[in-house]
Design a protein around this motif. Structure first.
Motif, PDB file in Angstrom:
ATOM      1  N   THR A  66      57.440 -22.903 -58.258  1.00  0.00           N
ATOM      2  CA  THR A  66      57.158 -22.524 -56.906  1.00  0.00           C
ATOM      3  C   THR A  66      58.046 -22.911 -55.943  1.00  0.00           C
ATOM      4  OG1 THR A  66      55.793 -24.960 -56.379  1.00  0.00           O
ATOM      5  CG2 THR A  66      54.695 -23.175 -57.907  1.00  0.00           C
ATOM      6  N   GLN A  67      57.838 -22.546 -54.751  1.00  0.00           N
ATOM      7  CA  GLN A  67      58.806 -22.990 -53.593  1.00  0.00           C
ATOM      8  C   GLN A  67      58.651 -24.356 -53.332  1.00  0.00           C
ATOM      9  OE1 GLN A  67      58.119 -20.854 -50.006  1.00  0.00           O
ATOM     10  NE2 GLN A  67      58.712 -18.821 -50.943  1.00  0.00           N
ATOM     11  N   ALA A  68      57.528 -25.029 -53.671  1.00  0.00           N
ATOM     12  CA  ALA A  68      57.519 -26.799 -53.473  1.00  0.00           C
ATOM     13  C   ALA A  68      57.824 -27.317 -54.842  1.00  0.00           C
ATOM     14  CB  ALA A  68      56.006 -26.959 -53.311  1.00  0.00           C
ATOM     15  N   GLY A  69      58.417 -26.730 -55.856  1.00  0.00           N
ATOM     16  CA  GLY A  69      59.007 -27.321 -56.970  1.00  0.00           C
ATOM     17  C   GLY A  69      58.217 -26.894 -58.231  1.00  0.00           C
ATOM     18  N   PRO A  70      58.487 -27.246 -59.331  1.00  0.00           N
ATOM     19  CA  PRO A  70      58.130 -27.257 -60.663  1.00  0.00           C
ATOM     20  C   PRO A  70      56.638 -27.616 -60.643  1.00  0.00           C
ATOM     21  CG  PRO A  70      59.512 -29.028 -61.058  1.00  0.00           C
ATOM     22  CD  PRO A  70      59.636 -28.532 -59.628  1.00  0.00           C
ATOM     23  N   VAL A  71      55.702 -26.667 -61.269  1.00  0.00           N
ATOM     24  CA  VAL A  71      54.161 -26.924 -61.379  1.00  0.00           C
ATOM     25  C   VAL A  71      53.867 -26.636 -62.814  1.00  0.00           C
ATOM     26  CG1 VAL A  71      51.796 -26.698 -60.888  1.00  0.00           C
ATOM     27  CG2 VAL A  71      53.611 -26.836 -59.079  1.00  0.00           C
ATOM     28  N   PRO A  72      53.911 -27.646 -63.781  1.00  0.00           N
ATOM     29  CA  PRO A  72      53.470 -27.257 -65.209  1.00  0.00           C
ATOM     30  C   PRO A  72      51.900 -27.116 -65.204  1.00  0.00           C
ATOM     31  CG  PRO A  72      54.190 -29.644 -64.933  1.00  0.00           C
ATOM     32  CD  PRO A  72      54.270 -28.868 -63.641  1.00  0.00           C
ATOM     33  N   VAL A  73      51.302 -26.217 -66.095  1.00  0.00           N
ATOM     34  CA  VAL A  73      49.894 -26.169 -66.267  1.00  0.00           C
ATOM     35  C   VAL A  73      49.624 -25.952 -67.680  1.00  0.00           C
ATOM     36  CG1 VAL A  73      47.733 -24.422 -65.554  1.00  0.00           C
ATOM     37  CG2 VAL A  73      49.847 -24.734 -63.982  1.00  0.00           C
ATOM     38  N   GLU A  74      48.642 -26.749 -67.872  1.00  0.00           N
ATOM     39  CA  GLU A  74      48.133 -26.747 -69.343  1.00  0.00           C
ATOM     40  C   GLU A  74      46.883 -25.857 -69.292  1.00  0.00           C
ATOM     41  OE1 GLU A  74      47.734 -27.408 -73.330  1.00  0.00           O
ATOM     42  OE2 GLU A  74      49.425 -28.266 -71.976  1.00  0.00           O
ATOM     43  N   ILE A  75      46.813 -24.755 -70.291  1.00  0.00           N
ATOM     44  CA  ILE A  75      45.647 -24.018 -70.522  1.00  0.00           C
ATOM     45  C   ILE A  75      44.991 -24.273 -71.636  1.00  0.00           C
ATOM     46  CG2 ILE A  75      45.070 -21.524 -70.460  1.00  0.00           C
ATOM     47  CD1 ILE A  75      47.710 -20.905 -69.073  1.00  0.00           C
ATOM     48  N   ALA A  76      43.701 -24.468 -71.503  1.00  0.00           N
ATOM     49  CA  ALA A  76      42.947 -24.767 -72.814  1.00  0.00           C
ATOM     50  C   ALA A  76      41.690 -23.892 -72.942  1.00  0.00           C
ATOM     51  CB  ALA A  76      42.359 -26.174 -72.896  1.00  0.00           C
ATOM     52  N   THR A  77      41.044 -23.698 -73.988  1.00  0.00           N
ATOM     53  CA  THR A  77      39.779 -22.878 -74.232  1.00  0.00           C
ATOM     54  C   THR A  77      38.923 -23.761 -74.081  1.00  0.00           C
ATOM     55  OG1 THR A  77      40.015 -23.429 -76.745  1.00  0.00           O
ATOM     56  CG2 THR A  77      40.815 -21.349 -76.007  1.00  0.00           C
ATOM     57  N   ASP A  78      37.537 -23.307 -73.631  1.00  0.00           N
ATOM     58  CA  ASP A  78      36.312 -24.106 -73.283  1.00  0.00           C
ATOM     59  C   ASP A  78      35.288 -23.590 -74.381  1.00  0.00           C
ATOM     60  OD1 ASP A  78      35.224 -21.699 -72.428  1.00  0.00           O
ATOM     61  OD2 ASP A  78      35.447 -22.168 -70.144  1.00  0.00           O
ATOM     62  N   SER A  79      34.315 -24.323 -73.898  1.00  0.00           N
ATOM     63  CA  SER A  79      33.254 -23.993 -75.207  1.00  0.00           C
ATOM     64  C   SER A  79      32.514 -22.819 -75.244  1.00  0.00           C
ATOM     65  CB  SER A  79      32.038 -25.011 -74.860  1.00  0.00           C
ATOM     66  OG  SER A  79      31.514 -25.064 -73.425  1.00  0.00           O
ATOM     67  N   THR A  80      32.787 -21.748 -74.004  1.00  0.00           N
ATOM     68  CA  THR A  80      32.237 -20.551 -74.058  1.00  0.00           C
ATOM     69  C   THR A  80      33.354 -19.382 -74.559  1.00  0.00           C
ATOM     70  OG1 THR A  80      33.240 -20.368 -71.812  1.00  0.00           O
ATOM     71  CG2 THR A  80      30.876 -21.236 -71.732  1.00  0.00           C
ATOM     72  N   GLY A  81      34.454 -20.029 -74.688  1.00  0.00           N
ATOM     73  CA  GLY A  81      35.433 -18.934 -75.273  1.00  0.00           C
ATOM     74  C   GLY A  81      36.516 -18.660 -74.039  1.00  0.00           C
ATOM     75  N   GLY A  82      36.217 -19.209 -72.762  1.00  0.00           N
ATOM     76  CA  GLY A  82      36.715 -18.846 -71.742  1.00  0.00           C
ATOM     77  C   GLY A  82      37.870 -19.894 -71.685  1.00  0.00           C
ATOM     78  N   THR A  90      40.070 -23.024 -69.487  1.00  0.00           N
ATOM     79  CA  THR A  90      40.385 -23.830 -67.961  1.00  0.00           C
ATOM     80  C   THR A  90      41.592 -24.165 -68.007  1.00  0.00           C
ATOM     81  OG1 THR A  90      40.319 -26.020 -69.709  1.00  0.00           O
ATOM     82  CG2 THR A  90      38.136 -24.808 -68.697  1.00  0.00           C
ATOM     83  N   ALA A  91      42.015 -24.598 -66.696  1.00  0.00           N
ATOM     84  CA  ALA A  91      43.364 -24.960 -66.277  1.00  0.00           C
ATOM     85  C   ALA A  91      43.667 -26.245 -65.734  1.00  0.00           C
ATOM     86  CB  ALA A  91      44.188 -23.696 -65.535  1.00  0.00           C
ATOM     87  N   THR A  92      44.760 -26.887 -65.986  1.00  0.00           N
ATOM     88  CA  THR A  92      45.092 -28.045 -65.394  1.00  0.00           C
ATOM     89  C   THR A  92      46.530 -28.214 -64.936  1.00  0.00           C
ATOM     90  OG1 THR A  92      43.632 -29.459 -66.794  1.00  0.00           O
ATOM     91  CG2 THR A  92      45.062 -30.535 -65.590  1.00  0.00           C
ATOM     92  N   LEU A  93      46.561 -28.179 -63.529  1.00  0.00           N
ATOM     93  CA  LEU A  93      48.012 -28.038 -63.007  1.00  0.00           C
ATOM     94  C   LEU A  93      48.319 -29.456 -62.658  1.00  0.00           C
ATOM     95  CD1 LEU A  93      48.274 -28.621 -59.725  1.00  0.00           C
ATOM     96  CD2 LEU A  93      46.886 -26.436 -59.735  1.00  0.00           C
ATOM     97  N   THR A  94      49.802 -29.785 -62.774  1.00  0.00           N
ATOM     98  CA  THR A  94      50.271 -31.114 -62.231  1.00  0.00           C
ATOM     99  C   THR A  94      51.033 -30.654 -61.037  1.00  0.00           C
ATOM    100  OG1 THR A  94      50.496 -32.033 -64.464  1.00  0.00           O
ATOM    101  CG2 THR A  94      51.817 -32.966 -62.932  1.00  0.00           C
ATOM    102  N   SER A  95      50.504 -31.351 -59.820  1.00  0.00           N
ATOM    103  CA  SER A  95      51.079 -30.972 -58.579  1.00  0.00           C
ATOM    104  C   SER A  95      52.389 -31.320 -58.318  1.00  0.00           C
ATOM    105  CB  SER A  95      49.951 -31.534 -57.493  1.00  0.00           C
ATOM    106  OG  SER A  95      50.356 -32.898 -57.584  1.00  0.00           O
ATOM    107  N   PRO A  96      53.019 -30.728 -57.125  1.00  0.00           N
ATOM    108  CA  PRO A  96      54.229 -31.463 -56.635  1.00  0.00           C
ATOM    109  C   PRO A  96      53.888 -32.904 -56.290  1.00  0.00           C
ATOM    110  CG  PRO A  96      53.894 -29.235 -55.720  1.00  0.00           C
ATOM    111  CD  PRO A  96      52.574 -29.552 -56.383  1.00  0.00           C
ATOM    112  N   PRO A  97      54.932 -33.786 -56.004  1.00  0.00           N
ATOM    113  CA  PRO A  97      54.890 -35.129 -55.547  1.00  0.00           C
ATOM    114  C   PRO A  97      54.031 -35.207 -54.556  1.00  0.00           C
ATOM    115  CG  PRO A  97      57.031 -34.783 -56.483  1.00  0.00           C
ATOM    116  CD  PRO A  97      56.697 -33.684 -56.607  1.00  0.00           C
ATOM    117  N   THR A  98      53.273 -36.235 -54.287  1.00  0.00           N
ATOM    118  CA  THR A  98      52.405 -36.301 -53.164  1.00  0.00           C
ATOM    119  C   THR A  98      53.021 -37.452 -52.339  1.00  0.00           C
ATOM    120  OG1 THR A  98      50.967 -38.060 -53.923  1.00  0.00           O
ATOM    121  CG2 THR A  98      50.200 -35.652 -54.440  1.00  0.00           C
ATOM    122  N   SER A  99      52.532 -37.429 -50.953  1.00  0.00           N
ATOM    123  CA  SER A  99      52.805 -38.434 -50.007  1.00  0.00           C
ATOM    124  C   SER A  99      51.861 -38.484 -48.972  1.00  0.00           C
ATOM    125  CB  SER A  99      54.144 -38.113 -49.446  1.00  0.00           C
ATOM    126  OG  SER A  99      54.320 -36.826 -48.739  1.00  0.00           O
TER     127      SER A  99
END
Length: 279
Positions: free
Chosen positions: A95-111, A113-122
């Motif tokens: 991204t323009q704000a830096g790298p953002v890794p995202v973990e994509i996982a399946t849920d109980s319904t077969g869809g 979910t996603a978990t992003l790791t944000s840019p550093p906070t301040s």
């Protein structure tokens, strides 16, 4: 013909959450074309992915009015859309704000979910002048703020003014001067104003005016949620690996659920949620 997908993020139903446009391959599009697509779609943001390598992408975000450096809900939407195409696993977004890794996982319904790791906070304390102008535009007297949570300007890829409402009723009653708040935010370089009320130390209700993007209010704002989590950590209210729950969009009729987790010895924040297609 560009294939524009529509997803609602941070919800399990198309009528909840925050709608986002997603274009999974935007390599042939110019910035002007991407902005035109976002403006026609009318959602607070549309995500445009540019594949660069296996499970690696450059990503751009456009509101109806301008490009945005980072957007959480559109990242969740795009990642869930990618999951349907390439399966679970980690994807790396530039991204323009830096790298953002995202973990994509399946849920109980077969869809997915996603978990992003944000840019550093301040986070820094907001000045009296910054707060006064914002309160004037919101139509809030100073005693409508909760003194236990000082006003700050928090960052996680974008800057957000963070204001604590003294009551849930105050948070629910939002009728602000769109032009005045938008001008002040643009002058200050803020993307949203993150208004919140604490139900408990780890459960919060939030609203996010977004006039610089041409949107009265966001029903779910992942970037602001990450910045807000960093703000709480700056105040010393969070330990490492604390999980926060943020309810947003309820007062708009588009309830959203965002989960934020601090990371040990790291200023970044994990933001998790679901997304579903909008038919």
């Amino acid at each position: 013909m560009t294939d524009v997908m529509r997803y609602a993020a941070f919800t399990t139903t198309p009528t909840g959450g925050n709608p986002a446009g997603v274009v999974l391959d935007a390599r042939e599009l110019s910035d002007a074309e991407m902005l035109a697509i976002a403006a026609e779609l009318g959602y607070s943001e549309t995500a445009f992915l540019h594949p660069t390598d296996e499970r690696q992408y450059r990503i751009q975000y456009f509101s109806p009015l301008a490009e945005v450096a980072f957007c959480g809900h559109a990242t969740i939407a795009a990642s869930v859309a990618l999951g349907a195409q390439i399966g679970p696993g980690t994807v790396d977004l530039a991204t323009q704000a830096g790298p953002v890794p995202v973990e994509i996982a399946t849920d109980s319904t077969g869809g997915f979910t996603a978990t992003l790791t944000s840019p550093p906070t301040s986070s820094r304390q907001a000045s009296e002048q910054e707060v006064r102008a914002a309160l004037d535009a919101l139509g809030w007297p100073a005693d409508d703020l909760d003194p236990e949570y000082p006003p700050h300007v928090a960052y996680a890829g974008n800057h957000h003014l963070v204001l604590a409402a003294a009551s849930r009723r105050r948070l629910a009653d939002l009728d602000y001067d769109f032009d005045a708040l938008g001008k002040h935010m643009t002058d200050m370089g803020w993307t949203t104003v993150h208004l919140f009320w604490p139900e408990s130390p780890t459960v919060f209700h939030a609203r996010n005016p977004f006039p610089p993007g041409g949107v009265v209010e966001d029903p779910a704002t992942g970037a602001a949620a990450a910045a807000f989590t960093g703000y709480l950590r700056t105040l010393g209210r969070l330990k490492d690996d604390t999980i926060l729950t943020i309810h947003q969009g309820v007062d708009m009729g588009r309830p959203s659920l965002l989960t934020c987790t601090t990371i040990s010895d790291d200023s970044r924040v994990k933001v998790s949620g679901t997304a579903v297609p909008i038919q």
